[in-house]
Design a protein around this motif. Sequence first.
Motif, PDB file in Angstrom:
ATOM      1  N   ASN A 112      28.455  50.333  37.690  1.00  0.00           N
ATOM      2  CA  ASN A 112      29.523  49.601  37.001  1.00  0.00           C
ATOM      3  C   ASN A 112      30.070  48.447  37.830  1.00  0.00           C
ATOM      4  OD1 ASN A 112      31.169  49.509  34.562  1.00  0.00           O
ATOM      5  ND2 ASN A 112      32.891  49.981  35.924  1.00  0.00           N
ATOM      6  N   ASP A 113      29.930  48.533  39.157  1.00  0.00           N
ATOM      7  CA  ASP A 113      30.420  47.446  40.022  1.00  0.00           C
ATOM      8  C   ASP A 113      29.561  46.189  39.892  1.00  0.00           C
ATOM      9  OD1 ASP A 113      32.532  48.894  41.041  1.00  0.00           O
ATOM     10  OD2 ASP A 113      31.459  49.542  42.847  1.00  0.00           O
ATOM     11  N   LEU A 114      28.326  46.328  39.357  1.00  0.00           N
ATOM     12  CA  LEU A 114      27.400  45.194  39.337  1.00  0.00           C
ATOM     13  C   LEU A 114      27.055  44.747  37.917  1.00  0.00           C
ATOM     14  CD1 LEU A 114      24.914  46.383  42.128  1.00  0.00           C
ATOM     15  CD2 LEU A 114      26.992  45.006  42.375  1.00  0.00           C
ATOM     16  N   GLY A 173      30.719  61.555  53.265  1.00  0.00           N
ATOM     17  CA  GLY A 173      31.811  61.020  52.453  1.00  0.00           C
ATOM     18  C   GLY A 173      31.420  60.829  50.998  1.00  0.00           C
ATOM     19  N   GLU A 174      32.252  60.058  50.295  1.00  0.00           N
ATOM     20  CA  GLU A 174      32.014  59.749  48.898  1.00  0.00           C
ATOM     21  C   GLU A 174      32.118  58.249  48.690  1.00  0.00           C
ATOM     22  OE1 GLU A 174      33.744  60.838  44.428  1.00  0.00           O
ATOM     23  OE2 GLU A 174      34.534  61.846  46.221  1.00  0.00           O
ATOM     24  N   LEU A 175      31.255  57.746  47.827  1.00  0.00           N
ATOM     25  CA  LEU A 175      31.223  56.313  47.551  1.00  0.00           C
ATOM     26  C   LEU A 175      32.200  56.009  46.410  1.00  0.00           C
ATOM     27  CD1 LEU A 175      29.607  53.694  48.302  1.00  0.00           C
ATOM     28  CD2 LEU A 175      28.178  54.212  46.338  1.00  0.00           C
ATOM     29  N   PHE A 176      33.111  55.050  46.663  1.00  0.00           N
ATOM     30  CA  PHE A 176      34.076  54.648  45.647  1.00  0.00           C
ATOM     31  C   PHE A 176      33.761  53.243  45.166  1.00  0.00           C
ATOM     32  CE2 PHE A 176      36.294  57.882  48.154  1.00  0.00           C
ATOM     33  CZ  PHE A 176      36.718  58.734  47.141  1.00  0.00           C
ATOM     34  N   SER A 177      34.427  52.851  44.097  1.00  0.00           N
ATOM     35  CA  SER A 177      34.219  51.518  43.529  1.00  0.00           C
ATOM     36  C   SER A 177      34.463  50.450  44.589  1.00  0.00           C
ATOM     37  CB  SER A 177      35.160  51.309  42.341  1.00  0.00           C
ATOM     38  OG  SER A 177      34.970  50.042  41.771  1.00  0.00           O
ATOM     39  N   ARG A 235      31.544  46.291  49.859  1.00  0.00           N
ATOM     40  CA  ARG A 235      31.758  46.583  51.271  1.00  0.00           C
ATOM     41  C   ARG A 235      30.803  47.687  51.725  1.00  0.00           C
ATOM     42  NH1 ARG A 235      35.346  49.884  54.335  1.00  0.00           N
ATOM     43  NH2 ARG A 235      36.306  50.676  52.417  1.00  0.00           N
ATOM     44  N   LEU A 236      30.086  47.435  52.830  1.00  0.00           N
ATOM     45  CA  LEU A 236      29.158  48.404  53.396  1.00  0.00           C
ATOM     46  C   LEU A 236      29.947  49.429  54.208  1.00  0.00           C
ATOM     47  CD1 LEU A 236      26.161  49.193  53.900  1.00  0.00           C
ATOM     48  CD2 LEU A 236      26.251  47.725  55.939  1.00  0.00           C
ATOM     49  N   ILE A 237      29.796  50.728  53.867  1.00  0.00           N
ATOM     50  CA  ILE A 237      30.596  51.754  54.554  1.00  0.00           C
ATOM     51  C   ILE A 237      29.743  52.753  55.341  1.00  0.00           C
ATOM     52  CG2 ILE A 237      32.453  51.587  52.851  1.00  0.00           C
ATOM     53  CD1 ILE A 237      31.409  54.268  51.698  1.00  0.00           C
ATOM     54  N   GLY A 238      28.436  52.552  55.338  1.00  0.00           N
ATOM     55  CA  GLY A 238      27.622  53.503  56.096  1.00  0.00           C
ATOM     56  C   GLY A 238      26.138  53.312  55.859  1.00  0.00           C
ATOM     57  N   LYS A 239      25.366  54.171  56.522  1.00  0.00           N
ATOM     58  CA  LYS A 239      23.907  54.115  56.418  1.00  0.00           C
ATOM     59  C   LYS A 239      23.361  55.538  56.412  1.00  0.00           C
ATOM     60  CE  LYS A 239      21.410  53.107  60.052  1.00  0.00           C
ATOM     61  NZ  LYS A 239      20.720  52.369  61.158  1.00  0.00           N
ATOM     62  N   ILE A 240      22.345  55.764  55.562  1.00  0.00           N
ATOM     63  CA  ILE A 240      21.713  57.092  55.474  1.00  0.00           C
ATOM     64  C   ILE A 240      20.215  56.927  55.718  1.00  0.00           C
ATOM     65  CG2 ILE A 240      21.455  59.211  54.141  1.00  0.00           C
ATOM     66  CD1 ILE A 240      23.624  58.154  52.257  1.00  0.00           C
ATOM     67  N   SER A 252      16.007  59.199  51.244  1.00  0.00           N
ATOM     68  CA  SER A 252      17.333  59.600  51.720  1.00  0.00           C
ATOM     69  C   SER A 252      18.162  60.166  50.578  1.00  0.00           C
ATOM     70  CB  SER A 252      18.073  58.408  52.327  1.00  0.00           C
ATOM     71  OG  SER A 252      17.382  57.896  53.439  1.00  0.00           O
ATOM     72  N   PRO A 253      19.038  61.167  50.849  1.00  0.00           N
ATOM     73  CA  PRO A 253      19.881  61.708  49.790  1.00  0.00           C
ATOM     74  C   PRO A 253      20.882  60.672  49.284  1.00  0.00           C
ATOM     75  CG  PRO A 253      20.327  62.798  51.894  1.00  0.00           C
ATOM     76  CD  PRO A 253      19.200  61.859  52.130  1.00  0.00           C
ATOM     77  N   VAL A 254      21.063  60.639  47.971  1.00  0.00           N
ATOM     78  CA  VAL A 254      22.015  59.709  47.362  1.00  0.00           C
ATOM     79  C   VAL A 254      23.432  60.226  47.618  1.00  0.00           C
ATOM     80  CG1 VAL A 254      22.810  58.704  45.186  1.00  0.00           C
ATOM     81  CG2 VAL A 254      20.359  59.023  45.606  1.00  0.00           C
ATOM     82  N   PRO A 255      24.331  59.413  48.135  1.00  0.00           N
ATOM     83  CA  PRO A 255      25.684  59.890  48.454  1.00  0.00           C
ATOM     84  C   PRO A 255      26.488  60.198  47.199  1.00  0.00           C
ATOM     85  CG  PRO A 255      25.544  57.518  48.753  1.00  0.00           C
ATOM     86  CD  PRO A 255      24.161  57.982  48.479  1.00  0.00           C
ATOM     87  N   ALA A 256      27.423  61.090  47.333  1.00  0.00           N
ATOM     88  CA  ALA A 256      28.314  61.420  46.219  1.00  0.00           C
ATOM     89  C   ALA A 256      29.020  60.153  45.753  1.00  0.00           C
ATOM     90  CB  ALA A 256      29.332  62.464  46.659  1.00  0.00           C
ATOM     91  N   GLY A 257      29.143  59.994  44.458  1.00  0.00           N
ATOM     92  CA  GLY A 257      29.820  58.838  43.885  1.00  0.00           C
ATOM     93  C   GLY A 257      28.880  57.726  43.476  1.00  0.00           C
ATOM     94  N   ALA A 258      27.669  57.650  44.072  1.00  0.00           N
ATOM     95  CA  ALA A 258      26.697  56.607  43.713  1.00  0.00           C
ATOM     96  C   ALA A 258      25.898  57.042  42.491  1.00  0.00           C
ATOM     97  CB  ALA A 258      25.757  56.340  44.878  1.00  0.00           C
ATOM     98  N   ASP A 259      25.538  56.066  41.664  1.00  0.00           N
ATOM     99  CA  ASP A 259      24.719  56.383  40.499  1.00  0.00           C
ATOM    100  C   ASP A 259      23.541  55.422  40.327  1.00  0.00           C
ATOM    101  OD1 ASP A 259      25.936  54.086  39.625  1.00  0.00           O
ATOM    102  OD2 ASP A 259      26.884  54.983  37.864  1.00  0.00           O
TER     103      ASP A 259
END
Length: 426
Positions: A59-61, A86-90, A73-78, A100-107
Amino acid sequence: MLELEEALGKILHAVQALPAESILLADAAGRVLAEKIISEIDLPSFDNSAVDGYAVRANDLVSASPAQSASLRLIGKIAAGESFSGELFSGQCVRIFTGSPVPAGADAVAMQEDIQVDPQNSSRIVFLDPIKPWENIRFRGEDIKSGATLAEPGARLGAGHLALLGAVGIKRIRVSRQPVVGLLATGSELREANESERGIYSASSIESRSGLKSALPSQTLLPGQIFESNRSALAALAKKSGAHPKLFPLVADTLPATLTTLEKAFSECDAVVTTGGVSVGELDFVKDAFVQLGGQLDFWKISLKPGKPFVFGHLGDKFLFGLPGNPVSAFVTFILLVSPALAKMQGARNFSWPTHPGILAERLENQGKRRHFVRVFVDEKGDVRSAGIQASHILSSFARANGLVDVPPETTLSTGTIVPVVRWEI
């Protein structure tokens, strides 16, 4: 005389699978499974990225384009093998790699080829295209669900099976034991090519004019003698059939010699394959020797060319396959009758060699009253031609052949006919 299908039916009815054994998966290529295998995990076992890129919220794109980019904003690397606590927010994204595992909050995962790093701020990632929800994500269990059947008993295990079973963590499996097959060649005219190695040319060699070494037989043939070659050819087929061939010394055309060698072979093997000595000549002793050992002859002679004199019998839970002495007859009857039995001994569901359609590039004719399995050569286009002279003692056409075509009695198959081809060489 029995028809081929009737003879094969009798053989397969008599033969049973050998006991199972547990082996490492790494050693299981070509073996026949003796158990049902069920997955205890999902595969993949977690949602993971299908590409190198950035995990995002789609939805952000929604409005991202080359003319109107979106910045997150880049908040980390997997990295592969790591996880994100953590969890990915808007408004955020996470650098991610294939697997790599998809982080919580990403779709969704945006491919790295479709993004730019802000040259003024490396923690800002610029996106030039929209992305659909769940794009570039491989979902947990989309390949295999926990509890799903991975393989059934009777499956012959190939590279694909090994990959799948290994991916769900299986290390050992139960497979049917591979039969040990004794190979005997009878005939007082036969000689080993080498004194010390049965059926193998001498390791000694001579220098040719070009400087290369050429292997020579170490034995010299006397008038009326021939080098024996059936055991080597049948050993190759036995190995392709999943069996362990065991070659025995040549057997002279006498009843005591035949009796002694058969007794030893049956004591050490699950099945015994003989070549020669099964017809009605006064020097054909295989059937008599087998009966003296306590064996029961189930049938002999089949309506087949090449391969009419063929013996099948059993001694307890072991089996005799008496093949003709002519090399091509022995080879063809092994393919059509012995190999299926070896497959059943291993618990296989499929008893046949690979068969595919081919197009006759020349006519094939059978003027006889028995069906004829003609040696053919199949080229890379699928065109089928006779491999040469079809007499059962001719080895040159045998060496050129890579398939067999079943031509019915008193039949001519014309050029252009589509025929099934039995293949042992691809």
